[in-house]
Design a protein around this motif. Structure first.
Motif, mmCIF file in Angstrom:
data_model
loop_
_atom_site.group_PDB
_atom_site.id
_atom_site.type_symbol
_atom_site.label_atom_id
_atom_site.label_comp_id
_atom_site.label_asym_id
_atom_site.label_seq_id
_atom_site.Cartn_x
_atom_site.Cartn_y
_atom_site.Cartn_z
ATOM 1 N N SER A 16 -7.726 -64.397 -7.479
ATOM 2 C CA SER A 16 -7.800 -64.428 -6.016
ATOM 3 C C SER A 16 -6.911 -65.559 -5.519
ATOM 4 O O SER A 16 -6.629 -66.510 -6.258
ATOM 5 C CB SER A 16 -9.239 -64.659 -5.544
ATOM 6 O OG SER A 16 -9.626 -66.012 -5.734
ATOM 7 N N PHE A 17 -6.496 -65.461 -4.253
ATOM 8 C CA PHE A 17 -5.624 -66.493 -3.703
ATOM 9 C C PHE A 17 -6.298 -67.856 -3.742
ATOM 10 O O PHE A 17 -5.697 -68.859 -4.150
ATOM 11 C CB PHE A 17 -5.231 -66.156 -2.259
ATOM 12 C CG PHE A 17 -4.543 -67.296 -1.576
ATOM 13 C CD1 PHE A 17 -3.197 -67.576 -1.818
ATOM 14 C CD2 PHE A 17 -5.249 -68.128 -0.714
ATOM 15 C CE1 PHE A 17 -2.576 -68.661 -1.209
ATOM 16 C CE2 PHE A 17 -4.628 -69.214 -0.103
ATOM 17 C CZ PHE A 17 -3.289 -69.475 -0.357
ATOM 18 N N GLU A 64 -8.697 -69.034 -5.643
ATOM 19 C CA GLU A 64 -8.866 -69.604 -6.979
ATOM 20 C C GLU A 64 -7.524 -70.003 -7.576
ATOM 21 O O GLU A 64 -7.416 -71.005 -8.291
ATOM 22 C CB GLU A 64 -9.616 -68.619 -7.883
ATOM 23 C CG GLU A 64 -11.053 -68.424 -7.441
ATOM 24 C CD GLU A 64 -11.879 -67.609 -8.411
ATOM 25 O OE1 GLU A 64 -11.668 -67.726 -9.628
ATOM 26 O OE2 GLU A 64 -12.753 -66.851 -7.944
ATOM 27 N N GLN A 101 -8.437 -53.640 -8.075
ATOM 28 C CA GLN A 101 -8.280 -54.423 -6.847
ATOM 29 C C GLN A 101 -7.423 -55.671 -7.028
ATOM 30 O O GLN A 101 -6.886 -56.194 -6.053
ATOM 31 C CB GLN A 101 -9.660 -54.848 -6.322
ATOM 32 C CG GLN A 101 -10.542 -53.670 -5.927
ATOM 33 C CD GLN A 101 -11.837 -54.129 -5.280
ATOM 34 O OE1 GLN A 101 -11.870 -55.133 -4.581
ATOM 35 N NE2 GLN A 101 -12.911 -53.403 -5.519
ATOM 36 N N GLN A 102 -7.287 -56.156 -8.261
ATOM 37 C CA GLN A 102 -6.653 -57.459 -8.461
ATOM 38 C C GLN A 102 -5.379 -57.397 -9.297
ATOM 39 O O GLN A 102 -4.788 -58.433 -9.592
ATOM 40 C CB GLN A 102 -7.654 -58.418 -9.130
ATOM 41 C CG GLN A 102 -8.910 -58.657 -8.301
ATOM 42 C CD GLN A 102 -9.936 -59.495 -9.039
ATOM 43 O OE1 GLN A 102 -10.087 -59.389 -10.245
ATOM 44 N NE2 GLN A 102 -10.628 -60.344 -8.302
ATOM 45 N N LEU A 109 -2.164 -59.014 -7.595
ATOM 46 C CA LEU A 109 -2.223 -60.466 -7.487
ATOM 47 C C LEU A 109 -2.119 -61.117 -8.869
ATOM 48 O O LEU A 109 -1.451 -62.144 -9.040
ATOM 49 C CB LEU A 109 -3.507 -60.901 -6.792
ATOM 50 C CG LEU A 109 -3.684 -62.404 -6.557
ATOM 51 C CD1 LEU A 109 -2.471 -62.988 -5.837
ATOM 52 C CD2 LEU A 109 -4.953 -62.694 -5.786
#
Length: 461
Positions: free
Chosen positions: A323-324, A326, A378-379, A382
């Motif tokens: 995540s951005f 983290e 979902q990730q 990223l």
């Protein structure tokens, strides 16, 4: 045309008087104590679900299928033939005459030793471990909470134990989550690493006092804490766990006192190398020869305990989510590591240059960030972006979140402590694959760093 009534969001039209009636009275300091007591009772009840009748955690048994698939690389028919031919070996137990046979991990380790001595030399019955070299210390750290730091450290420790290594786990986090996972019992700070750190400082003060005596000056007396700490060795605080080849130095809330005491000692003795305290005491007490791998679970903050763990480590693992926030937080963590250890080096080397001594430099065999709780749907994008920026520093393996992780957590167990009979077997196989892959990625770092040391030692000879 009639208009349909639109349901308002729940934060509209809240009646203040009704809200007041629902509100409890103000919370006092004593209220925190009541909440803490309630949590302690709940924690004990939850932890008791994994305890035996003696109030201790007990490791489950391992089936022939599981042993031959995951622990000892032999075919099941050959495994059974070896047992029949060697009745002195552990034979396991079965609920029926023709049922599957089950073994304790201690029995599995004995069987592994037999296959290593008598079986094919081309098979890896025992993991690589160079003779004559010390244990490798592995710190798992990040100052952002909730990134899977403790669970990653615990599962790597269990993986290494199942692989046949002798493992020590050191809990440096006063929350004691790692201690709970391994069923540790810690009464106070004297059963943690605290006395080992205090002993290191006391030893420094003893040397300083000898210098004072040599100069005709009065020595500085040691207080009761330091005098007591001089009597304690690592063996006094190491406890056995329900795993036959995992030992523990546990933690509890009073360990946090170290974060206040260590800077006081540092102020009283500027020459004390506090960052060497853990390394030096473990080495002096022979701990680095008794174990193969030592895992250090650090607090989610860059305090003095974390600095000791990081300075002692050969390998640093930094778990983070894809995540951005983290990613951003982890970048700040590395920035703080850089400034902290550079500051220590500059301070020490300024004095070293003035005295004509060799300069110091911290060094780690490997540093890897590890993506945990990964959801590829979902990730993925990223995570790929993070990989592009971090390169080899970010392990290409992503630790997926699976249903097995959640279920094992509810049962106060690690993945490897979960009995596969509680799940569909294929669910179990898929669930543990992500942790097996995490361990494989770590083991490559471990073996590579050991091999580098081994070749350096051979070149030096």
């Amino acid at each position: 045309m009639a208009h349909e009534a639109v349901e308002l969001p729940p934060y509209f039209n809240i009646d203040p008087d009704q809200a007041l009636r629902e509100l409890d009275g103000p919370v006092t300091t004593q209220g925190f104590g009541k909440i803490a007591d309630a949590c302690a009772r709940g924690r004990d009840d939850l932890a008791a679900q994994g305890l035996n009748e003696r109030g201790r955690k007990e490791l489950r048994l391992f089936s022939t299928w599981e042993i031959t698939r995951y622990l000892i690389p032999v075919a099941q028919p050959h495994f059974r033939r070896v047992l029949r031919a060697n009745p002195d070996l552990p034979q396991g137990r079965s609920e029926s005459e023709t049922g599957a046979r089950w073994f304790t991990l201690d029995e599995v380790l004995r069987l592994r030793a037999h296959f290593a001595a008598e079986g094919s030399k081309t098979k890896e019955y025992r993991p690589y471990r160079p003779a004559g070299l010390p244990a490798k210390l592995v710190a798992v750290a990040n100052f952002k909470g909730g990134v899977g730091k403790t669970s990653t450290a615990a599962h790597l420790a269990m993986s290494a134990a199942l692989d046949g290594y002798r493992v020590l786990v050191i809990d440096l986090d006063s929350q004691g989550s790692m201690t709970s996972i391994f069923g540790g019992k810690v009464k106070d700070e004297w059963e943690t690493v605290f006395p080992l750190l205090a002993r290191h400082y006391a030893g420094h003060q003893q040397k300083a006092n000898q210098g004072r005596l040599d100069r005709g000056e009065a020595p500085v007396p040691l207080d009761e804490t330091l005098t007591e700490a001089l009597k304690i060795r690592a063996a006094d605080v190491i406890q056995k766990t329900h795993w036959p080849n995992i030992d523990l130095i546990g933690a509890q809330l009073n360990l946090y006192w170290s974060e206040f005491q260590i800077p006081v000692w540092r102020m009283q003795a500027r020459g004390w190398k506090l960052w060497d305290a853990l390394t030096d005491t473990l080495a002096a007490d022979g701990v680095l020869d008794q174990y193969d791998v030592i895992f250090l679970d650090t607090p989610p903050a860059l305090g003095y305990l974390t600095i000791n763990g990081l300075a002692a480590a050969d390998i640093l693992l930094v778990p983070l989510g894809a995540s951005f926030l983290e990613f951003d937080s982890t970048g700040r963590f590395f920035d703080m590591l850089h400034s902290t250890f550079r500051s220590i080096e500059e301070g020490e080397n300024m004095a070293a240059r003035a005295l004509g001594r060799a300069q110091m430099a911290f060094q780690w065999d490997a540093v890897r960030a590890v993506v945990t709780r990964f959801d590829a749907t979902q990730q993925g994008e990223l995570a790929a972006l993070m990989q592009a920026y971090l390169g080899k520093t970010l392990s290409p393996h992503r630790q997926d979140f699976t249903a097995l992780i959640g279920q094992a957590g509810e049962q106060v167990n690690g993945i490897y402590e979960a009995d596969y009979r509680d799940f569909n077997r294929e669910t179990y196989v898929r669930g543990r694959q992500t942790f097996d892959a995490t361990y494989a990625a770590f083991k490559r770092l471990l073996l590579g760093s050991w091999r580098r040391d081994e070749l350096a030692a051979q070149a030096a000879e």
